[in-house]
Design a protein around this motif. Structure first.
Motif, PDB file in Angstrom:
ATOM      1  N   ALA A  46       0.909  -1.310  -0.097  1.00  0.00           N
ATOM      2  CA  ALA A  46       0.009  -0.214  -0.243  1.00  0.00           C
ATOM      3  C   ALA A  46       0.907   1.180   0.040  1.00  0.00           C
ATOM      4  N   GLN A  47       1.848   1.240   0.709  1.00  0.00           N
ATOM      5  CA  GLN A  47       2.997   2.403   0.819  1.00  0.00           C
ATOM      6  C   GLN A  47       3.527   2.598  -0.514  1.00  0.00           C
ATOM      7  N   MET A  48       3.902   1.421  -1.224  1.00  0.00           N
ATOM      8  CA  MET A  48       4.513   1.866  -2.616  1.00  0.00           C
ATOM      9  C   MET A  48       3.602   2.396  -3.545  1.00  0.00           C
ATOM     10  N   LEU A  49       2.171   2.145  -3.636  1.00  0.00           N
ATOM     11  CA  LEU A  49       1.429   2.683  -4.155  1.00  0.00           C
ATOM     12  C   LEU A  49       1.022   4.169  -3.990  1.00  0.00           C
ATOM     13  N   ASN A  50       1.092   4.364  -2.547  1.00  0.00           N
ATOM     14  CA  ASN A  50       0.905   5.860  -1.837  1.00  0.00           C
ATOM     15  C   ASN A  50       1.981   6.638  -2.405  1.00  0.00           C
ATOM     16  N   GLU A  51       3.479   5.936  -2.503  1.00  0.00           N
ATOM     17  CA  GLU A  51       4.797   6.557  -3.032  1.00  0.00           C
ATOM     18  C   GLU A  51       4.542   7.068  -4.368  1.00  0.00           C
ATOM     19  N   TYR A  52       3.984   6.304  -4.949  1.00  0.00           N
ATOM     20  CA  TYR A  52       3.795   6.609  -6.662  1.00  0.00           C
ATOM     21  C   TYR A  52       2.688   7.753  -6.799  1.00  0.00           C
ATOM     22  N   ASN A  53       1.686   7.726  -6.068  1.00  0.00           N
ATOM     23  CA  ASN A  53       0.392   8.642  -6.159  1.00  0.00           C
ATOM     24  C   ASN A  53       0.801   9.779  -5.762  1.00  0.00           C
ATOM     25  N   LEU A  54       1.556  10.118  -4.537  1.00  0.00           N
ATOM     26  CA  LEU A  54       1.924  11.279  -3.906  1.00  0.00           C
ATOM     27  C   LEU A  54       2.820  11.866  -4.972  1.00  0.00           C
ATOM     28  N   HIS A  55       3.820  11.043  -5.246  1.00  0.00           N
ATOM     29  CA  HIS A  55       4.987  11.805  -6.181  1.00  0.00           C
ATOM     30  C   HIS A  55       4.385  12.380  -7.364  1.00  0.00           C
ATOM     31  N   ARG A  56       3.602  11.579  -8.209  1.00  0.00           N
ATOM     32  CA  ARG A  56       3.064  11.774  -9.501  1.00  0.00           C
ATOM     33  C   ARG A  56       1.987  12.741  -9.408  1.00  0.00           C
ATOM     34  N   PHE A  57       0.876  12.581  -8.381  1.00  0.00           N
ATOM     35  CA  PHE A  57      -0.147  13.550  -8.495  1.00  0.00           C
ATOM     36  C   PHE A  57      -0.219  14.594  -7.553  1.00  0.00           C
ATOM     37  N   VAL A  58       0.684  14.702  -6.630  1.00  0.00           N
ATOM     38  CA  VAL A  58       0.668  15.764  -5.985  1.00  0.00           C
ATOM     39  C   VAL A  58       2.143  16.656  -5.625  1.00  0.00           C
ATOM     40  N   PHE A  59       3.180  15.858  -5.698  1.00  0.00           N
ATOM     41  CA  PHE A  59       4.444  16.595  -5.774  1.00  0.00           C
ATOM     42  C   PHE A  59       4.761  17.107  -7.173  1.00  0.00           C
ATOM     43  N   HIS A  60       4.033  16.472  -8.376  1.00  0.00           N
ATOM     44  CA  HIS A  60       4.442  16.895  -9.515  1.00  0.00           C
ATOM     45  C   HIS A  60       3.141  17.768 -10.103  1.00  0.00           C
ATOM     46  N   LEU A  61       2.431  18.353  -9.130  1.00  0.00           N
ATOM     47  CA  LEU A  61       1.311  19.380  -9.548  1.00  0.00           C
ATOM     48  C   LEU A  61       1.916  20.402 -10.655  1.00  0.00           C
ATOM     49  N   LEU A  62       1.108  20.796 -11.586  1.00  0.00           N
ATOM     50  CA  LEU A  62       1.384  22.036 -12.442  1.00  0.00           C
ATOM     51  C   LEU A  62       2.048  23.096 -11.482  1.00  0.00           C
ATOM     52  N   PRO A  63       2.734  23.830 -11.746  1.00  0.00           N
ATOM     53  CA  PRO A  63       3.378  24.895 -10.838  1.00  0.00           C
ATOM     54  C   PRO A  63       2.239  25.984 -10.665  1.00  0.00           C
ATOM     55  N   PRO A  64       1.912  26.330  -9.420  1.00  0.00           N
ATOM     56  CA  PRO A  64       0.913  27.326  -9.175  1.00  0.00           C
ATOM     57  C   PRO A  64       1.491  28.523  -9.517  1.00  0.00           C
ATOM     58  N   ARG A  65       0.386  29.367  -9.882  1.00  0.00           N
ATOM     59  CA  ARG A  65       0.970  30.759 -10.121  1.00  0.00           C
ATOM     60  C   ARG A  65       1.104  31.656  -8.890  1.00  0.00           C
ATOM     61  N   ALA A  66       0.401  31.196  -7.662  1.00  0.00           N
ATOM     62  CA  ALA A  66       0.470  31.910  -6.453  1.00  0.00           C
ATOM     63  C   ALA A  66       1.832  31.576  -5.876  1.00  0.00           C
ATOM     64  N   GLN A  67       2.599  32.571  -5.341  1.00  0.00           N
ATOM     65  CA  GLN A  67       3.693  32.237  -4.903  1.00  0.00           C
ATOM     66  C   GLN A  67       3.517  31.700  -3.507  1.00  0.00           C
ATOM     67  N   TRP A  68       2.778  31.451  -2.758  1.00  0.00           N
ATOM     68  CA  TRP A  68       2.643  30.890  -1.569  1.00  0.00           C
ATOM     69  C   TRP A  68       2.261  29.354  -1.576  1.00  0.00           C
ATOM     70  N   ALA A  69       1.654  29.102  -2.711  1.00  0.00           N
ATOM     71  CA  ALA A  69       1.229  27.661  -3.152  1.00  0.00           C
ATOM     72  C   ALA A  69       2.672  27.074  -3.778  1.00  0.00           C
ATOM     73  N   PHE A  70       3.135  28.045  -4.828  1.00  0.00           N
ATOM     74  CA  PHE A  70       4.557  27.422  -5.519  1.00  0.00           C
ATOM     75  C   PHE A  70       5.563  27.027  -4.284  1.00  0.00           C
ATOM     76  N   ASP A  71       5.464  27.887  -3.210  1.00  0.00           N
ATOM     77  CA  ASP A  71       6.536  27.875  -2.241  1.00  0.00           C
ATOM     78  C   ASP A  71       6.368  26.733  -1.346  1.00  0.00           C
TER      79      ASP A  71
END
Length: 242
Positions: A46-71
């Motif tokens: 389950a954690q290996m799936l979590n690792e993949y999903n977090l990395h792909r769908f959260v950590f690699h979100l399209l860069p936000p325009r708002a600086q606070w979100a980008f930070d």
């Protein structure tokens, strides 16, 4: 080995997660039913799936325009792509790791209890803070090792090869780091084949996740977190000119 242990244990999230895992192991060994150990491998998967999903769908979100979100994303992951050899950027931040642990444990326990499953709490302990966190700690070890110029085992060299392709050939591929995670990338269509790899050496796939290296959001984040991550003026200047 000692260098890697020093780096690994210098990070708060790793220490907190390790403490949670060892406490759960001790509790399970002393008070838990013996049969519940069979659920530990489920937590690893389950954690290996979590690792993949977090990395792909959260950590690699399209860069936000708002600086606070980008930070926020810079601290979570963008900064690691910006400075991939910076040891302080190797690891998942505390404010991601600990809430993830608490949420996963609480949600699983609540679901099992609502279904009337016997020993729901011990099953949740075996899956999340034992199996899941053991896999998380393994991920942190292999990820750290892939970025260090140290002698590596055969498995560590394999992980390093694929992870380097994620950083320096195509950041939209190879989201796994843990050994065995390549199966998930292949199943999800995010692996790189040899022929495609030959065409993925363009500059936009290096360090900045498709952003121009002098993008104002990147420049601002580097300045803001320079002291936290020990970035020198020379490193900041080279990153902007890359």
């Amino acid at each position: 080995m000692m260098q890697r242990l020093r780096i690994l244990t210098s990070h708060a999230a790793v220490n907190l997660m390790a403490a949670a895992c060892f406490s759960a192991l001790a509790a399970l060994a002393v008070w838990g039913p013996g049969w519940v150990w069979a659920f530990v491998p489920l937590g690893v998967g389950a954690q290996m799936l979590n690792e993949y999903n977090l990395h792909r769908f959260v950590f690699h979100l399209l860069p936000p325009r708002a600086q606070w979100a980008f930070d926020l994303l810079y601290r979570a992951h963008y900064g690691h792509h910006d400075f991939p050899t910076n040891e302080k950027l190797f690891f998942v931040p505390v404010w991601v790791a600990v809430p993830m642990l608490l949420f996963n444990f609480g949600a699983l326990w609540a679901i099992l209890a609502a279904l009337g499953v016997a020993d729901a709490v011990w099953i949740a302990v075996a899956i999340v803070p034992v199996g899941g966190v053991l896999a998380f700690l393994g991920y942190e070890w292999f990820h750290m090792t892939s970025h260090l110029p140290v002698r590596k085992t055969r498995v560590e060299r394999y992980v390093t090869t694929l992870h380097n392709q994620h950083h320096f050939r195509d950041f939209t591929k190879w989201f796994h780091v843990s050994p065995g995670g390549a199966v998930i990338d292949r199943a999800m269509g995010t692996a790189i084949d040899r022929e495609t790899l030959k065409t993925r050496q363009r500059s936009e796939f290096i360090r900045t996740l498709g952003l121009r290296p002098d993008d104002p959001r990147l420049v601002s984040a580097r300045r803001r977190f320079a002291t936290r991550y020990g970035l020198t003026e020379g490193e900041i200047a080279r990153a902007a000119a890359h």
